[in-house]
Design an enzyme around this catalytic site. Structure first.
Site, short mmCIF file in Angstrom:
data_model
loop_
_atom_site.label_atom_id
_atom_site.label_comp_id
_atom_site.label_asym_id
_atom_site.label_seq_id
_atom_site.Cartn_x
_atom_site.Cartn_y
_atom_site.Cartn_z
N ILE A 34 0.65 -1.41 -0.11
CA ILE A 34 0.11 0.03 -0.18
C ILE A 34 0.83 1.16 0.41
CG2 ILE A 34 0.09 -0.16 2.46
CD1 ILE A 34 -3.43 1.63 2.63
N SER A 35 0.54 1.76 -0.82
CA SER A 35 1.75 3.48 -1.22
C SER A 35 1.63 4.59 -0.08
CB SER A 35 0.98 4.30 -2.81
OG SER A 35 1.40 3.05 -3.55
N GLN A 36 2.59 4.94 0.19
CA GLN A 36 2.99 6.16 0.87
C GLN A 36 2.19 7.15 0.52
OE1 GLN A 36 7.20 7.59 0.12
NE2 GLN A 36 6.72 9.31 1.77
#
Length: 229
Positions: free
Chosen positions: A78-80
């Site tokens: 899950i992206s920053q």
């Protein structure tokens, strides 16, 4: 790079209780997003209203509001949050638009976009990831997200063209098939790079005559865009 402010404003209230510690962490993250240059009220409201903690694996739940990428199922991430916010801002989504997302992952980016667009079409190649994301969309009562399991590199021809396209995995080069599915006047945001070390985030604007304007936004690190389902 300084984001362009837009006049349209909205508010997306949360529909579930927030713990004190979570509230503090969330507020700290929102403050960091503003400090990084994200001032679009709609993007910030969407980021605030979507509970990132439900998209996180249980072992990492305490870090849900940290500004960091976290591992999820199927070897994905899950992206920053900062990257999610910048990509969302760069899309310049308006309320009546349809957005295509390549790479559903946990569903977090699609949930953010659902607060801004009329409809979000999202494709995921991993069956387990897609099933989990669909359950989260139901939990959040997001009725404007349409899902599909398939090869994201081929887009979603049946629903094209799209005013906006976002790709959440890094392509070795700009996928021509996705450009074909982008409507004239549309915007596509995607990471491009043949290796993690040389990935850059691009914003592509498709002019009415079909020509493409390309803008380099920032250096990023994404999992690779893989063909097939």
């Amino acid at each position: 790079m300084s984001p362009r402010k837009r006049e349209r404003t909205s508010h997306h209230p949360r529909e579930y209780p927030v713990l004190d510690g979570e509230m503090s962490n969330r507020n700290r993250l929102l403050k960091k997003l503003r400090a990084s240059g994200i001032h679009d009220a709609n993007v910030l409201a969407a980021m605030e209203s979507v509970p990132r903690e439900i998209f996180i694996e249980e072992a990492f739940r305490d870090h849900a509001w940290d500004d960091t990428a976290l591992p999820i199922t199927c070897g994905q991430t899950i992206s920053q949050p900062t990257v999610v916010a910048w990509m969302t801002w760069a899309l310049e989504v308006e309320p009546r638009m349809c957005v295509l997302e390549i790479g559903t992952g946990s569903g977090y980016q699609a949930a953010i976009l659902s607060k801004l667009a009329r409809r979000v079409y999202t494709i995921e190649r991993h069956k387990d990831l897609l099933s989990q994301a669909e359950e989260r969309f139901k939990q959040l009562k997001l009725t404007n997200v349409v899902t599909k399991r398939g090869d994201g590199s081929k887009g979603w021809k049946e629903a094209a063209p799209f005013e906006r396209i976002i790709v959440t995995a890094a392509a070795g080069e700009i996928p021509a098939v996705l450009l074909d599915q982008l409507a004239p006047g549309g915007i596509m945001v995607l990471p491009v790079g043949k290796s993690v070390a040389d990935q850059i985030l691009l914003r592509l604007r498709k002019n009415e005559d079909g020509t493409i304007m390309t803008q380099h936004l920032m250096n990023v690190r994404f999992v690779p865009l893989v063909e097939g389902a």
